[in-house]
Design a protein around this motif. Structure first.
Motif, PDB file in Angstrom:
ATOM      1  N   LYS A   1       0.846  -1.177   0.000  1.00  0.00           N
ATOM      2  CA  LYS A   1       0.000   0.000   0.000  1.00  0.00           C
ATOM      3  C   LYS A   1       0.883   1.228   0.000  1.00  0.00           C
ATOM      4  CE  LYS A   1      -0.644  -0.137   5.036  1.00  0.00           C
ATOM      5  NZ  LYS A   1      -1.645  -0.174   6.124  1.00  0.00           N
ATOM      6  N   PHE A   2       0.291   2.349  -0.343  1.00  0.00           N
ATOM      7  CA  PHE A   2       1.064   3.582  -0.465  1.00  0.00           C
ATOM      8  C   PHE A   2       1.713   3.964   0.864  1.00  0.00           C
ATOM      9  CE2 PHE A   2       1.277   8.232  -0.037  1.00  0.00           C
ATOM     10  CZ  PHE A   2       2.157   8.516  -1.070  1.00  0.00           C
ATOM     11  N   LYS A   3       2.998   4.305   0.784  1.00  0.00           N
ATOM     12  CA  LYS A   3       3.737   4.785   1.959  1.00  0.00           C
ATOM     13  C   LYS A   3       4.413   6.104   1.597  1.00  0.00           C
ATOM     14  CE  LYS A   3       2.849   1.174   4.487  1.00  0.00           C
ATOM     15  NZ  LYS A   3       3.825   0.101   4.663  1.00  0.00           N
ATOM     16  N   LYS A   4       4.551   6.950   2.566  1.00  0.00           N
ATOM     17  CA  LYS A   4       5.164   8.245   2.319  1.00  0.00           C
ATOM     18  C   LYS A   4       6.655   8.105   2.041  1.00  0.00           C
ATOM     19  CE  LYS A   4       6.297   9.432   7.113  1.00  0.00           C
ATOM     20  NZ  LYS A   4       6.162  10.452   8.183  1.00  0.00           N
ATOM     21  N   ALA A   5       7.180   9.077   1.342  1.00  0.00           N
ATOM     22  CA  ALA A   5       8.620   9.096   1.055  1.00  0.00           C
ATOM     23  C   ALA A   5       9.364   9.727   2.228  1.00  0.00           C
ATOM     24  CB  ALA A   5       8.884   9.882  -0.223  1.00  0.00           C
ATOM     25  N   TYR A   6      10.672   9.527   2.228  1.00  0.00           N
ATOM     26  CA  TYR A   6      11.526  10.124   3.262  1.00  0.00           C
ATOM     27  C   TYR A   6      12.605  10.944   2.548  1.00  0.00           C
ATOM     28  CZ  TYR A   6       9.251   6.757   6.323  1.00  0.00           C
ATOM     29  OH  TYR A   6       8.313   6.035   7.025  1.00  0.00           O
ATOM     30  N   PRO A   7      12.257  12.125   2.072  1.00  0.00           N
ATOM     31  CA  PRO A   7      13.188  12.913   1.254  1.00  0.00           C
ATOM     32  C   PRO A   7      14.458  13.308   1.983  1.00  0.00           C
ATOM     33  CG  PRO A   7      11.282  14.232   1.898  1.00  0.00           C
ATOM     34  CD  PRO A   7      10.960  12.829   2.266  1.00  0.00           C
ATOM     35  N   VAL A   8      14.375  13.564   3.265  1.00  0.00           N
ATOM     36  CA  VAL A   8      15.573  13.977   4.008  1.00  0.00           C
ATOM     37  C   VAL A   8      16.617  12.855   3.984  1.00  0.00           C
ATOM     38  CG1 VAL A   8      16.483  14.643   6.251  1.00  0.00           C
ATOM     39  CG2 VAL A   8      14.284  15.569   5.487  1.00  0.00           C
ATOM     40  N   VAL A   9      16.163  11.630   4.212  1.00  0.00           N
ATOM     41  CA  VAL A   9      17.075  10.489   4.197  1.00  0.00           C
ATOM     42  C   VAL A   9      17.601  10.245   2.788  1.00  0.00           C
ATOM     43  CG1 VAL A   9      17.302   8.016   4.639  1.00  0.00           C
ATOM     44  CG2 VAL A   9      15.907   9.429   6.164  1.00  0.00           C
ATOM     45  N   ARG A  10      16.702  10.239   1.819  1.00  0.00           N
ATOM     46  CA  ARG A  10      17.080   9.919   0.433  1.00  0.00           C
ATOM     47  C   ARG A  10      18.099  10.897  -0.120  1.00  0.00           C
ATOM     48  NH1 ARG A  10      11.933   9.826  -3.063  1.00  0.00           N
ATOM     49  NH2 ARG A  10      13.345   8.907  -4.604  1.00  0.00           N
TER      50      ARG A  10
ATOM     51  N   VAL B   1       4.331  14.142  -3.719  1.00  0.00           N
ATOM     52  CA  VAL B   1       3.702  13.408  -2.642  1.00  0.00           C
ATOM     53  C   VAL B   1       3.948  14.124  -1.326  1.00  0.00           C
ATOM     54  CG1 VAL B   1       3.659  11.181  -1.450  1.00  0.00           C
ATOM     55  CG2 VAL B   1       4.039  11.276  -3.914  1.00  0.00           C
ATOM     56  N   LYS B   2       3.014  14.040  -0.470  1.00  0.00           N
ATOM     57  CA  LYS B   2       3.144  14.691   0.831  1.00  0.00           C
ATOM     58  C   LYS B   2       4.391  14.217   1.541  1.00  0.00           C
ATOM     59  CE  LYS B   2       0.606  15.571   5.108  1.00  0.00           C
ATOM     60  NZ  LYS B   2      -0.610  15.260   5.865  1.00  0.00           N
ATOM     61  N   GLY B   3       5.172  15.167   2.005  1.00  0.00           N
ATOM     62  CA  GLY B   3       6.418  14.831   2.675  1.00  0.00           C
ATOM     63  C   GLY B   3       7.609  14.838   1.751  1.00  0.00           C
ATOM     64  N   GLU B   4       7.364  15.020   0.432  1.00  0.00           N
ATOM     65  CA  GLU B   4       8.463  14.997  -0.531  1.00  0.00           C
ATOM     66  C   GLU B   4       8.808  16.420  -0.935  1.00  0.00           C
ATOM     67  OE1 GLU B   4       9.747  12.139  -1.679  1.00  0.00           O
ATOM     68  OE2 GLU B   4      11.118  12.907  -3.176  1.00  0.00           O
ATOM     69  N   LYS B   5      10.027  16.824  -0.817  1.00  0.00           N
ATOM     70  CA  LYS B   5      10.449  18.155  -1.210  1.00  0.00           C
ATOM     71  C   LYS B   5      10.575  18.235  -2.715  1.00  0.00           C
ATOM     72  CE  LYS B   5      12.968  19.190   3.012  1.00  0.00           C
ATOM     73  NZ  LYS B   5      14.261  19.584   3.592  1.00  0.00           N
ATOM     74  N   THR B   6      10.287  19.417  -3.297  1.00  0.00           N
ATOM     75  CA  THR B   6      10.379  19.605  -4.728  1.00  0.00           C
ATOM     76  C   THR B   6      11.830  19.649  -5.168  1.00  0.00           C
ATOM     77  OG1 THR B   6       8.345  20.892  -4.693  1.00  0.00           O
ATOM     78  CG2 THR B   6       9.751  21.100  -6.647  1.00  0.00           C
ATOM     79  N   VAL B   7      12.127  18.842  -6.180  1.00  0.00           N
ATOM     80  CA  VAL B   7      13.466  18.832  -6.750  1.00  0.00           C
ATOM     81  C   VAL B   7      13.299  18.982  -8.253  1.00  0.00           C
ATOM     82  CG1 VAL B   7      15.606  17.562  -7.033  1.00  0.00           C
ATOM     83  CG2 VAL B   7      14.258  17.285  -4.951  1.00  0.00           C
ATOM     84  N   ASP B   8      13.700  20.119  -8.834  1.00  0.00           N
ATOM     85  CA  ASP B   8      13.467  20.363 -10.248  1.00  0.00           C
ATOM     86  C   ASP B   8      14.514  19.701 -11.120  1.00  0.00           C
ATOM     87  OD1 ASP B   8      15.705  21.865  -9.946  1.00  0.00           O
ATOM     88  OD2 ASP B   8      14.701  23.806 -10.066  1.00  0.00           O
TER      89      ASP B   8
END
Length: 536
Positions: A106-115, A295-302
């Protein structure tokens, strides 16, 4: 049917790449040519980047092909080329067969800080000249170590069992292969990582790829702008949840009917399960532009950030490496001699010995990703993974272990022929036979000729360049003498020395920078040439 065929094609390509890559590591009979092995590794992202920096040639530009394909079709590399990604899919497939649940993922949020934090650390460490972080995170290198230290020993053991049975029946089509184990530190580390990958993929699919792997994160930035990708039609979607349950990347959000394309690995598992034809793999529509929402919790990266990140990797032509002096293997005290004999002297290296073609310890430490391919391919097993020999910066990178494993074959260039990163550059046989990896050091106090008054000469007998010769000593005995100008540091003298490690009577001291040895003088013929062809 079209979507089903798309998935089947992806699975077939993935299994082909995985099988060939695995076989390149466990090819104990050296069936696969070195050139073919190099072609298989050509598309592996991190090794290709490192090698391209060294040779600046299209022959090492596999990563550019991956970047272009990712921009066009998404993360095809992760789903069909990366051996660690495919290995995770195998465990996920096993989990699906064992666990009978309608809703598997099922859908899980991303962890942009870690990634993005791990991606930034990997790029920064590469720029400053240490490959340790890349060694630990690179998916290809991690898969290579699993193949070399976990799967190959089992394969060799199985071969030896079958060979023993066949030889008992006087069938000699197989032969027993010497099994040399890596140190327990390396074996335990790789085994724990293998178990971790198996557990994560069994429970969460591609979590490692979308949380830890810097290659996956980098390609995810590019895949957000991919021209062809999986898209959900909000008009047709009934939110049944079948696609989200099939998504091993856990990136399909049914509430908003959006897909996190930075995490989508283009596996196509979601396509054939949709009965409403609401999810397709297609180009963007000109009439209605499909907007990729964050996605919620994901920072924009252009896109500029993705390109800048890529250029930071490929444009780093100056690599400042760190290295630690070799710590040696032994920490024991010298053994007391019998009678009036002096105690043994420790034969410890100040510098470890790097493979031929690596040029220097500093350069080698900065480029080697410790994938284990050269270790697996070495016919004499002299290449072994380092624990403390290079210091922390060179953990798991190969070094020449003469005392415990073997010696470097005078007529072999296999490691330099297959190295995927350029850490070990190709050498011709003539170049290899004059490359001085280190110099032999004779410790008279430890020699059995001096201590026990017995004949030996094992070091001289095995020296291919005649750098070690036997000279008169006493009581009719002869004792070794080393001409370091002729020595290439192959370890053929150290390995057969009968004195136990770490008190070898002769050992190789590594050269921090490889040098060129002198050619041995050819012995003059004892027969004088005749003036005439037929003197009778």
């Amino acid at each position: 049917m079209q979507h089903s065929n798309l998935k089947k094609t992806r699975v077939a390509v993935a299994l082909l790449f995985f099988s060939l890559t695995l076989f390149s590591f466990i090819d104990i009979y050296e069936v696969m040519p070195e050139a073919f092995t190099s072609n298989i590794i050509f598309l592996q992202f991190v090794p290709s980047v490192l090698k391209f920096i060294q040779v600046v040639s299209l022959s090492a530009a596999g990563f550019l092909i991956i970047v272009v394909v990712t921009f066009l079709l998404g993360r095809i590399y992760c789903s069909a080329v990366c051996p660690l990604g495919i290995l995770q899919d195998i465990f996920t497939f096993i989990a699906r067969k064992r666990i009978k649940k309608k809703v598997f993922f099922k859908f899980k949020k991303a962890y942009p800080v870690v990634r993005y934090g791990l991606l930034g650390i990997a790029i920064l460490s590469f720029i400053v000249g240490t490959s340790l972080i890349i060694n630990l995170l690179d998916p290809y290198s991690n898969a290579g170590r699993i193949f070399t230290y976990s799967i190959k020993p089992v394969f060799v053991w199985g071969n030896n069992v079958i060979a023993g049975i066949l030889q008992g029946q006087k069938i000699y089509s197989l032969h027993v292969i010497e099994l040399v184990h890596a140190s327990w530190t390396i074996t335990i580390y790789v085994s724990l990582f293998f178990v971790l990958i198996a557990y994560l993929s069994y429970k969460r699919g591609r979590l490692f790829c979308n949380l830890i792997c810097p290659v996956g994160t980098l390609l995810g930035l590019i895949s957000k702008k991919a021209l062809v990708k999986v898209r959900i039609s909000s008009e047709s979607c009934t939110k049944c949840g079948k696609c989200a349950s099939a998504c091993k990347s856990e990136c399909i959000d049914l509430k908003t009917q959006n897909i996190d394309y930075s995490r989508c690995v283009a596996c196509y598992d979601c396509l054939p399960v949709c009965n409403d034809d609401a999810i397709k793999y297609t180009l963007s529509s000109k009439k209605k532009k499909t907007q990729v929402k964050v996605v919620k919790g994901e920072k924009t990266v252009d896109r500029r950030g993705a390109i800048a990140t890529l250029l930071a990797i490929t444009a780093s032509s100056t690599i400042l490496a760190q290295h630690g002096h070799g710590q040696g293997h032994g920490h024991g005290r010298g053994n007391g001699g019998f009678g009036n004999r002096p105690p043994y002297k420790l034969s410890e290296r100040e510098y470890p010995v790097t493979p031929p073609g690596s040029k220097s310890i500093e350069r080698f430490n900065s480029l080697c990703t410790a994938c284990g391919l050269c270790i697996s391919a070495c016919p004499t097993n002299v290449l072994q993974p380092a624990v403390t020999e290079y210091g922390l910066v060179g953990f798991m990178q190969p070094h020449m272990d003469y005392a415990h494993a073997g010696f470097c074959n005078f007529d072999c260039t296999r490691c330099s022929d297959i190295c995927p990163t350029g850490a070990i550059l190709p050498l011709s046989l003539e170049e290899k036979q004059l490359t001085q990896l280190g110099k032999a050091v004779f410790v008279k106090r430890n020699c059995v000729v001096h201590r026990d008054g017995t004949d030996c000469g094992a070091c001289s007998e095995h020296c291919p360049t005649k750098a070690v010769s036997m000279v008169p000593y006493r009581n009719g005995l002869v004792i070794p003498e080393v001409n370091q100008d002729l020595c290439i540091g192959c370890g053929a003298c150290e390995h057969p020395c009968p004195v136990d490690y770490p008190h070898k009577a002769i050992y190789i001291e590594g050269n921090p920078v490889h040098q060129i040895a002198q050619k041995p003088k050819e012995e003059e013929s004892q027969h004088k040439a005749l003036d005439e062809d037929f003197p009778f």
